[in-house]
Enzyme design. Structure first.
Site, PDB file in Angstrom:
ATOM      1  CG  ASP A   1     -37.724  36.116  18.630  1.00 47.94           C
ATOM      2  OD1 ASP A   1     -37.362  37.102  19.044  1.00 47.94           O
ATOM      3  OD2 ASP A   1     -36.756  35.429  18.448  1.00 47.94           O
TER       4      ASP A   1
ATOM      5  CG  ASP B 103     -35.696  41.340  19.443  1.00 47.49           C
ATOM      6  OD1 ASP B 103     -35.918  41.131  20.549  1.00 47.49           O
ATOM      7  OD2 ASP B 103     -34.702  40.610  18.758  1.00 47.49           O
ATOM      8  CD  GLU B 104     -37.491  37.938  23.619  1.00 46.09           C
ATOM      9  OE1 GLU B 104     -38.034  36.974  23.994  1.00 46.09           O
ATOM     10  OE2 GLU B 104     -36.191  38.332  23.973  1.00 46.09           O
TER      11      GLU B 104
END
Length: 388
Positions: free
Chosen positions: A11, A126-127
């Protein structure tokens, strides 16, 4: 329980805000909120310094996209109304969103990870999940190498959780933020997971959290110890069984390395409520731009779609959706604009609007050898700029 899998959840730390701090390093250590419009672009002064907008000066109906950890310490979080955020942190810097930059950095960090561990499930900008089960390297050393590769490629930090499954990996990636590495085994569940608030489990939302709290259950450990009949009485058989499984760290989901989207959409929330008649020109420009961006998204991802839909949110927060299915799939912005316009004519437009969105579904890959786009109708260019 045998631990045959090593699943990592990576993350990025405060991703959008961190990207902006790369651009404006003088803001490091300050409360910064991302979510302003173009008018909140910093102004370069004659002395070479920048003048930034402050949250106290914001007027509008927008929401916070994200914030730095310093702003979060003041109570400002994503999806919060920007006016509410201004009351909590009036001196925080307000920056506009720049999704082109965020997508570019997202591609860079994922490519850097793939060079080391290619079994990746993309979960958003974003992950990602990473299956490390077959990788020969020791877990912590491997996680640290991945983190360094991300930093070398982007200049940004990330946090990684490694566990026997996706559920635990996602939970533990949050335990040592920012810039952390957390490794959890089944034996660690009582000490690391059970003390956590139930809302830390992905899949337990605000409503379930409130119902559990009303039963006096506020931690994951209390869910694990709860009488299953009590949970079934309040949540039903399936959800109660799921609660017990996740509270004991059980999750058999695989890391899915390829994912076909069901739909692609673009939407925007207006700074002020707009009326279809009085703000016709502005709405028409926004509507057209959404369709253009949706067409660009399809082209970049190499998809075409047949079902075009719209979403409206009115000033009283009520919603309306409509869709239409085309005879042939398309990725053409003009065709999308024409179909979305047909949908728009089927909804009431007597109220002011807060939000407008356009979506395309029933997707097919442009690379499908059985797909024939040669007969797809191409609307006249003028139709792309038709009024609402």
């Amino acid at each position: 329980m045998a631990e045959t899998r090593r699943i990592a959840h990576l993350d990025m730390d405060a991703f959008y805000a961190s990207v902006e701090l790369l651009r404006y390093p003088e803001l490091r250590g300050q409360a910064v909120v991302i979510g302003g419009g173009a008018r909140h672009q910093p102004v370069l002064l004659p002395d070479g310094t920048r003048q930034f907008s402050r949250l106290r000066d914001y007027v509008g109906r927008g929401v916070v996209t994200t914030s730095t950890y310093e702003a979060r310490a003041l109570g400002v979080f994503s999806a919060m109304g920007t006016m509410k955020a201004a009351a909590l942190a009036p001196d925080a810097v307000l920056l506009p969103t720049d999704f082109d930059s965020y997508r570019r950095l997202s591609r860079l960090f994922k490519a850097a990870v793939a060079e080391i561990a290619p079994h990746i499930e993309d979960r958003g900008i974003d992950e990602i999940y990473i299956d490390l089960s077959e990788h020969p390297e020791e877990t912590r050393a491997l996680a640290l190498r991945i983190k360094q590769a991300v930093r070398d490629a982007t200049g940004l930090s990330c946090s990684i959780g490694v566990a026997p499954n996706k559920l635990l990996a996602k939970i533990c990636s949050e335990l040592d933020k920012p810039d952390g590495v957390t490794i959890v085994s089944y034996e660690d569940i009582p000490s690391r997971v059970w003390p956590l608030a139930v809302r830390k489990v992905n899949g337990i939302g605000p409503k379930a959290d409130a119902k559990l709290a009303a039963l006096g259950i506020t931690t994951v450990g209390q869910v694990a110890a709860a009488d299953e009949a009590l949970l079934q009485e309040h949540f039903g058989l399936n959800y109660a069984s799921w609660l017990k499984r996740v509270a004991h760290g059980q999750d058999e989901r695989a890391v899915v390395t390829s994912h076909e989207p069901k739909s692609i959409s673009r939407e925007t929330t207006f700074e002020r409520d707009l009326h279809a008649k009085h703000d016709r020109v502005a709405l028409s420009e926004i509507f057209t731009r959404l369709c253009q961006r949706l067409g660009e998204d399809l082209a970049r991802k190499r998809y075409v779609g047949r079902t075009v839909g719209i979403k409206l949110r009115y000033s009283d927060f009520s919603r309306a959706t409509r869709d239409v299915t085309l005879p042939l799939p398309t990725a053409d912005a003009a065709a999308i604009r024409r179909a979305a316009g047909e949908c728009l004519r089927r909804v009431p437009l007597d109220q002011r609007l807060r939000l407008l969105g356009v979506k395309i579904s029933a997707l097919s890959s442009m690379d499908d050898p059985g797909l024939d786009l040669s007969a797809t109708p191409r609307p006249r260019q003028g139709e792309l700029f038709a009024d609402l």
